[in-house]
Design an enzyme around this catalytic site. Structure first.
Site, PDB file in Angstrom:
ATOM      1  N   ASN A   1      -7.789   8.771  -3.477  1.00 33.82           N
ATOM      2  CA  ASN A   1      -7.983   7.369  -2.988  1.00 33.82           C
ATOM      3  C   ASN A   1      -6.963   6.699  -2.298  1.00 33.82           C
ATOM      4  O   ASN A   1      -7.018   5.467  -1.961  1.00 33.82           O
ATOM      5  CB  ASN A   1      -8.026   6.569  -4.129  1.00 33.82           C
ATOM      6  CG  ASN A   1      -7.236   6.434  -5.069  1.00 33.82           C
ATOM      7  OD1 ASN A   1      -6.015   6.964  -4.773  1.00 33.82           O
ATOM      8  ND2 ASN A   1      -7.280   6.164  -6.255  1.00 33.82           N
TER       9      ASN A   1
ATOM     10  N   ARG B   1       2.248  -0.498  -8.157  1.00 32.57           N
ATOM     11  CA  ARG B   1       1.752  -0.765  -9.585  1.00 32.57           C
ATOM     12  C   ARG B   1       2.617  -2.308 -10.212  1.00 32.57           C
ATOM     13  O   ARG B   1       3.383  -2.833  -9.496  1.00 32.57           O
ATOM     14  CB  ARG B   1       2.680   0.248 -10.679  1.00 32.57           C
ATOM     15  CG  ARG B   1       2.001   1.698 -10.691  1.00 32.57           C
ATOM     16  CD  ARG B   1       0.584   1.397 -11.592  1.00 32.57           C
ATOM     17  NE  ARG B   1      -0.217   2.761 -11.442  1.00 32.57           N
ATOM     18  CZ  ARG B   1      -1.016   3.157 -10.666  1.00 32.57           C
ATOM     19  NH1 ARG B   1      -1.500   2.119  -9.772  1.00 32.57           N
ATOM     20  NH2 ARG B   1      -1.695   4.490 -10.672  1.00 32.57           N
TER      21      ARG B   1
ATOM     22  N   GLN C   1      -2.828  -3.922 -17.945  1.00 29.20           N
ATOM     23  CA  GLN C   1      -4.172  -3.952 -17.391  1.00 29.20           C
ATOM     24  C   GLN C   1      -5.183  -3.528 -18.650  1.00 29.20           C
ATOM     25  O   GLN C   1      -4.769  -2.710 -19.535  1.00 29.20           O
ATOM     26  CB  GLN C   1      -4.503  -3.068 -16.299  1.00 29.20           C
ATOM     27  CG  GLN C   1      -3.713  -3.455 -15.073  1.00 29.20           C
ATOM     28  CD  GLN C   1      -3.920  -2.591 -13.901  1.00 29.20           C
ATOM     29  OE1 GLN C   1      -3.447  -2.684 -12.696  1.00 29.20           O
ATOM     30  NE2 GLN C   1      -4.937  -1.593 -14.135  1.00 29.20           N
TER      31      GLN C   1
ATOM     32  N   HIS D   1      -7.984  -4.375 -10.494  1.00 31.98           N
ATOM     33  CA  HIS D   1      -7.400  -3.086 -10.026  1.00 31.98           C
ATOM     34  C   HIS D   1      -8.786  -2.220  -9.390  1.00 31.98           C
ATOM     35  O   HIS D   1      -9.302  -1.564 -10.302  1.00 31.98           O
ATOM     36  CB  HIS D   1      -6.757  -2.175 -11.225  1.00 31.98           C
ATOM     37  CG  HIS D   1      -6.055  -1.163 -10.619  1.00 31.98           C
ATOM     38  ND1 HIS D   1      -5.101  -0.422 -11.515  1.00 31.98           N
ATOM     39  CD2 HIS D   1      -6.065  -0.422  -9.338  1.00 31.98           C
ATOM     40  CE1 HIS D   1      -4.766   0.495 -10.781  1.00 31.98           C
ATOM     41  NE2 HIS D   1      -5.270   0.542  -9.681  1.00 31.98           N
TER      42      HIS D   1
HETATM   43  P1  NAD Z   1       3.066   9.641  -2.464  1.00 36.68           P
HETATM   44  O1  NAD Z   1       3.636  10.568  -3.658  1.00 36.68           O
HETATM   45  O2  NAD Z   1       2.180  10.409  -1.547  1.00 36.68           O
HETATM   46  O3  NAD Z   1       4.013   8.745  -1.656  1.00 36.68           O
HETATM   47  C1  NAD Z   1       4.883   7.729  -2.783  1.00 36.68           C
HETATM   48  C2  NAD Z   1       6.443   7.692  -1.918  1.00 36.68           C
HETATM   49  O4  NAD Z   1       7.035   6.854  -2.358  1.00 36.68           O
HETATM   50  C3  NAD Z   1       6.990   9.080  -1.491  1.00 36.68           C
HETATM   51  O5  NAD Z   1       7.180   9.110  -0.288  1.00 36.68           O
HETATM   52  C4  NAD Z   1       8.314   8.572  -2.421  1.00 36.68           C
HETATM   53  O6  NAD Z   1       9.625   9.732  -1.689  1.00 36.68           O
HETATM   54  C5  NAD Z   1       8.422   7.191  -2.465  1.00 36.68           C
HETATM   55  N1  NAD Z   1       9.164   6.622  -3.470  1.00 36.68           N
HETATM   56  C6  NAD Z   1       9.622   7.109  -4.550  1.00 36.68           C
HETATM   57  N2  NAD Z   1      10.376   6.073  -5.144  1.00 36.68           N
HETATM   58  C7  NAD Z   1      10.852   5.605  -4.458  1.00 36.68           C
HETATM   59  C8  NAD Z   1      11.685   4.587  -4.256  1.00 36.68           C
HETATM   60  N3  NAD Z   1      12.620   4.054  -5.518  1.00 36.68           N
HETATM   61  N4  NAD Z   1      12.031   3.808  -3.381  1.00 36.68           N
HETATM   62  C9  NAD Z   1      11.419   4.137  -2.153  1.00 36.68           C
HETATM   63  N5  NAD Z   1      10.305   4.952  -2.009  1.00 36.68           N
HETATM   64  C10 NAD Z   1      10.155   5.666  -3.156  1.00 36.68           C
HETATM   65  O7  NAD Z   1       1.855   8.614  -3.357  1.00 36.68           O
HETATM   66  P2  NAD Z   1       0.791   7.843  -2.665  1.00 36.68           P
HETATM   67  O8  NAD Z   1      -0.383   8.602  -2.894  1.00 36.68           O
HETATM   68  O9  NAD Z   1       1.029   7.269  -1.559  1.00 36.68           O
HETATM   69  O10 NAD Z   1       0.427   6.696  -3.874  1.00 36.68           O
HETATM   70  C11 NAD Z   1       1.649   5.944  -4.068  1.00 36.68           C
HETATM   71  C12 NAD Z   1       1.588   4.797  -5.305  1.00 36.68           C
HETATM   72  O11 NAD Z   1       0.437   3.973  -5.127  1.00 36.68           O
HETATM   73  C13 NAD Z   1       0.955   5.609  -6.598  1.00 36.68           C
HETATM   74  O12 NAD Z   1       2.036   6.248  -7.382  1.00 36.68           O
HETATM   75  C14 NAD Z   1       0.271   4.849  -7.534  1.00 36.68           C
HETATM   76  O13 NAD Z   1       0.974   4.117  -8.397  1.00 36.68           O
HETATM   77  C15 NAD Z   1      -0.302   3.858  -6.221  1.00 36.68           C
HETATM   78  N6  NAD Z   1      -1.679   3.729  -6.303  1.00 36.68           N
HETATM   79  C16 NAD Z   1      -2.438   2.598  -6.469  1.00 36.68           C
HETATM   80  C17 NAD Z   1      -3.812   2.807  -6.407  1.00 36.68           C
HETATM   81  C18 NAD Z   1      -4.789   1.374  -6.619  1.00 36.68           C
HETATM   82  O14 NAD Z   1      -6.048   1.732  -6.841  1.00 36.68           O
HETATM   83  N7  NAD Z   1      -4.159   0.238  -6.394  1.00 36.68           N
HETATM   84  C19 NAD Z   1      -4.507   3.946  -5.874  1.00 36.68           C
HETATM   85  C20 NAD Z   1      -3.625   5.037  -5.711  1.00 36.68           C
HETATM   86  C21 NAD Z   1      -2.421   4.970  -6.003  1.00 36.68           C
END
Ligand code: NAD
Length: 358
Positions: free
Chosen positions: A117, A256, A285, A309
């Site tokens: 997503n 989050r 949530q 959400h």
């Molecule tokens: P991803 O794993 O591709 O990317 C996450 C990035 O965050 C990585 O590059 C990682 O190095 C970086 N990161 C981790 N800790 C960090 C920190 N302390 N400071 C800076 N950067 C940091 O994940 P993604 O697919 O891009 O998704 C990211 C997040 O989005 C998911 O973990 C989830 O919590 C959230 N998400 C929300 C929804 C929604 O419906 N709202 C849907 C999908 C994902």
């Protein structure tokens, strides 16, 4: 084998719209398939307290399916009760509702449908940035009320062109946000991530990395949060960090809820230090009716773009995460290797660095 799924209730919408696959009613579309192989498939939205279906059935389930939209919180205490549990599948992206350390310790694998997503969320981020910067929500509310006072809206409406936009986290979603912002001719696109983008990828979106978080936020007009929730990001955007934001900055959080301190955000809006906060994620949530971020406003009575959400659960996304969930379970049942990008916790160890540098 018992397979337990904790999904959100879909109500009338789900009975009339079968593409709402992530609901209790439509059960990710895998009931027939699982039952044809002799498995027991329990689906429920009841997830809180000792009498919940979640706590009742976790004791003898081998596979647990959850979604981040209606998270079944698998705490270390519940892991201890889950004697048969071998696999947790997150139908979506983001497995922070599972105690990952407890999963590692107990040999429980945790997989998610990586990438399922990420476009859905990136589009929502761009929309949220625009609706804050352009002061859209109060403008629409004015129209619904039957009023018309252009200056009341225009006094706090800006162009995105010429602004500095930065993402905390430049993974799948953060990078897609940067890609989608390119045509807006922002002054600069910045990112903060402990993993630098490959040089060619950074160049392709013309993004500059800032290594210090306070320095990063002090340069941005708009900040979007796109990192996972883990020990290193819980409460990352707190009162102290907010002091380093530019006065009047906009903040979008679709990652989050618990990454941003809700009371600090509400206070920064009320004082005028933040001009807006938008997103779809909450520290609990469903968010309680009196959650401060439901109604927090900036000094002009606007600046709130919060929604339930749903950014990652568009119908397009549901089709992808439902089929991804099925493939993960199919691989597990047939002993086939899982797609490496989906493995958060393998047997006894973390397989991803995204949940903190371990
Ligand atoms: P991803 O794993 O591709 O990317 C996450 C990035 O965050 C990585 O590059 C990682 O190095 C970086 N990161 C981790 N800790 C960090 C920190 N302390 N400071 C800076 N950067 C940091 O994940 P993604 O697919 O891009 O998704 C990211 C997040 O989005 C998911 O973990 C989830 O919590 C959230 N998400 C929300 C929804 C929604 O419906 N709202 C849907 C999908 C994902």
């Amino acid at each position: 084998m018992k397979i337990l799924a904790i999904l959100y209730k879909g109500g009338n919408a789900a009975t009339s719209e079968p593409r709402l696959l992530g609901t209790v009613e439509n059960q990710l579309g895998i009931r027939k398939w699982l039952e044809s192989q002799g498995h027991e498939y329990i689906v429920s939205d009841s997830k809180e307290g000792a009498d919940s279906d979640f706590q009742k059935h976790i004791a003898d389930a081998e596979i647990l399916i959850t979604t981040p939209f209606h998270p079944g919180y698998l705490t270390a205490d519940l892991v201890a009760k889950a004697k048969k549990l071998k696999l947790c599948v997150t139908a979506g992206v983001g497995s922070d509702h599972i105690d990952l350390n407890a999963a590692v310790k107990n040999g429980i694998q945790v997989l998610e449908v990586s990438g399922s997503n990420v476009v859905s969320v990136a589009e929502h981020v761009v929309m949220s940035i625009l609706l804050l910067v352009r002061n859209f929500v109060p403008a629409h509310e004015m129209i619904e009320r039957g009023d018309w006072m252009v200056s009341d809206i225009a006094r706090n409406a800006f162009d995105l062109e010429g602004k500095v936009v930065g993402t905390i986290g430049a993974g799948r979603i953060g990078y897609r946000v940067l890609q989608r912002l390119m045509p807006f001719d922002c002054k600069e696109l910045l990112y903060f991530d402990y993993a630098p983008l490959p040089e060619a990828a950074a160049k392709a979106v013309n993004a500059r990395r800032v290594e210090d978080l306070k320095d990063f936020v002090s340069q941005c007009d708009v900040i979007t949060v796109n990192c996972p929730l883990h020990e290193g990001t819980l409460g990352l955007v707190n009162a102290d960090l907010l002091k380093h934001f530019k006065k009047g900055a906009w903040l979008v959080n679709t990652a989050r809820g618990a990454i941003c301190d809700k009371d600090a955000v509400a206070a920064a809006l009320a004082s005028g230090h933040l001009n807006g906060y938008a997103g779809d994620v909450w520290n609990v949530q469903p968010a309680p009716k009196d959650h401060v971020l439901r109604t927090a406003k900036n000094t002009l009575g606007g600046g709130n773009g919060m929604v339930p959400h749903y950014s990652g659960t568009t119908l397009d996304a549901q089709a992808r995460y439902a089929s991804g969930t099925k493939s993960i379970i199919e691989n597990y049942l047939s002993g086939k290797a899982q797609e490496p990008q989906n493995i958060i916790v393998g047997i006894g160890k973390f397989e991803t660095k995204a949940y903190g540098q371990r």
